[in-house]
Write a protein that holds these residues in place. Sequence first.
Motif, mmCIF file in Angstrom:
data_model
loop_
_atom_site.group_PDB
_atom_site.id
_atom_site.type_symbol
_atom_site.label_atom_id
_atom_site.label_comp_id
_atom_site.label_asym_id
_atom_site.label_seq_id
_atom_site.Cartn_x
_atom_site.Cartn_y
_atom_site.Cartn_z
ATOM 1 N N SER A 36 0.817 -1.197 0.000
ATOM 2 C CA SER A 36 0.000 0.000 0.000
ATOM 3 C C SER A 36 0.854 1.252 0.000
ATOM 4 O O SER A 36 1.169 1.777 1.045
ATOM 5 N N ILE A 63 -1.347 5.614 -4.242
ATOM 6 C CA ILE A 63 -1.582 5.531 -5.675
ATOM 7 C C ILE A 63 -2.516 6.665 -6.078
ATOM 8 O O ILE A 63 -3.560 6.860 -5.472
ATOM 9 N N HIS A 91 -5.899 5.962 -11.180
ATOM 10 C CA HIS A 91 -6.648 4.708 -11.182
ATOM 11 C C HIS A 91 -7.347 4.502 -12.517
ATOM 12 O O HIS A 91 -7.622 5.470 -13.220
ATOM 13 N N HIS A 143 -2.885 -3.257 -11.932
ATOM 14 C CA HIS A 143 -3.160 -2.132 -11.029
ATOM 15 C C HIS A 143 -3.749 -2.629 -9.699
ATOM 16 O O HIS A 143 -3.361 -2.181 -8.621
ATOM 17 N N CYS A 169 -3.330 -1.739 -5.630
ATOM 18 C CA CYS A 169 -4.281 -0.728 -5.151
ATOM 19 C C CYS A 169 -5.372 -1.305 -4.246
ATOM 20 O O CYS A 169 -6.320 -1.925 -4.715
ATOM 21 N N GLN A 184 -7.671 0.322 -2.633
ATOM 22 C CA GLN A 184 -8.970 0.966 -2.829
ATOM 23 C C GLN A 184 -9.743 0.346 -3.977
ATOM 24 O O GLN A 184 -10.928 0.064 -3.858
ATOM 25 N N CYS A 185 -9.053 0.149 -5.103
ATOM 26 C CA CYS A 185 -9.761 -0.424 -6.246
ATOM 27 C C CYS A 185 -10.145 -1.876 -5.969
ATOM 28 O O CYS A 185 -11.193 -2.342 -6.404
ATOM 29 N N GLY A 190 2.044 1.066 -9.243
ATOM 30 C CA GLY A 190 0.605 0.885 -9.219
ATOM 31 C C GLY A 190 -0.167 1.935 -10.006
ATOM 32 O O GLY A 190 -1.314 1.721 -10.369
ATOM 33 N N ASP A 191 0.453 3.083 -10.270
ATOM 34 C CA ASP A 191 -0.271 4.133 -10.993
ATOM 35 C C ASP A 191 -0.658 3.670 -12.396
ATOM 36 O O ASP A 191 0.091 2.961 -13.063
#
Lengths: 220, 227
Positions: free
Chosen positions: B2, B5, B8, B33, B37, B39-40, B177-178
């Motif tokens: 983590s 990022i 997304h 990704h 990530c 969150q995603c 991750g971007d």
Amino acid sequence: MLRKIIDTVDKPSQSTAKVAVLNTAEKRSDEWSLLLIAVGETRDRQAFAKLFKHFAPLLKSFSEASRHQGWYPGLSEDLVQEVMIKVWQKAAGYNAEKASATTWIYTVARNCRIDMLRRKSNTQHLPLENEDYWHEPDEETPVTLLRQKRNGDKIQESLAKLPKEQDEILRKVYLEGKSHAEASQELGLPLGTVKSRVRLALQKMQILVSPEFQEELPHE
Amino acid sequence: MSNQINFHPDRSMLVEFSAGTLETALTICVSAHLHFCDQCRSELLSLDQLGSQLMSDAKPSDIDESLLDTVMAKIDEAELAQVNSKGSARVPVNEKPSSFPFSVNKLIESTEHSATWSRLNSSLDIARLKTGQDKFEVALHRLCAGGKAPKHDHQGIEYTVVLKGSLSDERSVYSEGDFLVRQPGDIHQPMGGQNSECICLSALSAPIKLTSPLGFLMKPWLQIRPM
């Protein structure tokens, strides 16, 4: 809102925070999840038969809803078989903390459906099976687990209250297997309208994390 | 994983990923990704819950009574076959750090003769990946620390996910991750971070267009080769 949760969960040492979250989260106790755990842990054939009785008709209905290019009715029963075989084979990897049995079986079905379509339409060797793309890190973070627990009931409840045009598009996308572009053609709506209807529906169901999160996106 | 990022995939891509209608090449990028990530991934879980709810709400179809027996017989058969052929050991073919997404490592492994780097210029290498689709060239790009890619425009759409290190262009700095999207008319010159090499996954639907006057000298840039 989520920001707050992240702050409170992440700031103290990661491990103690995690224990706290798992203890307060309600245990998953629905019948289907317990049966799936029994299949995974003890290869319980009776439990599997009960799962089959409940899920096979739903899976068949899911298959019959498919309007993918190249899909034909004869594939429906094949899909039911393939999914239930995978359920047996993969049950040991089911993690009840992360998802209900119903959600887990849905993801198996979705992946099988895509793989069947790819195998039918593609002469090239396909290096990966669809489930490879859904491979998750072994340990989910507390934030993810917490969010997931809160959401299950809310989704069920709010789905029933969606306006017809939003509900229609979600069904096209998830059950018929139409891309947003295909849905827009079929409904005679601009692509932007389809996307915004989906987005509105997701916002109502609180599936999208936060409005700020969207604004960070690079503009298309 | 983590880290922070900032970029997304568009939410409609995530919905199509969850519904299983996203094209293969884009599925690979979104999957990479998601590896980074939280969150995603968390939103994806909710989207999958939505899918399962839609599936459960539908009217169940009739199932032939003998189907359970058929399935049990196939399960037994498969288990027997598995016992009889204890799998042969696989030899790792390439550098596949555990920090890479599972799907990317599997693609590297399954690309015939293993994925190999070839040089595009003094600071940039490419390794194409076999993905079994022909719309996008899916490849890894490796930019040495502080190295510059040539300035270029896009003739198609280009998706990039940073897997290792960081890179920057005129718009921003991107780290692990971007998820970047570049369209025709977006001219940029990516540059590797100063401290370490940068490795990216990219999917490209049409060749890029070099904007430097000597661009025509660099033939490998002027075509894409999906595989």
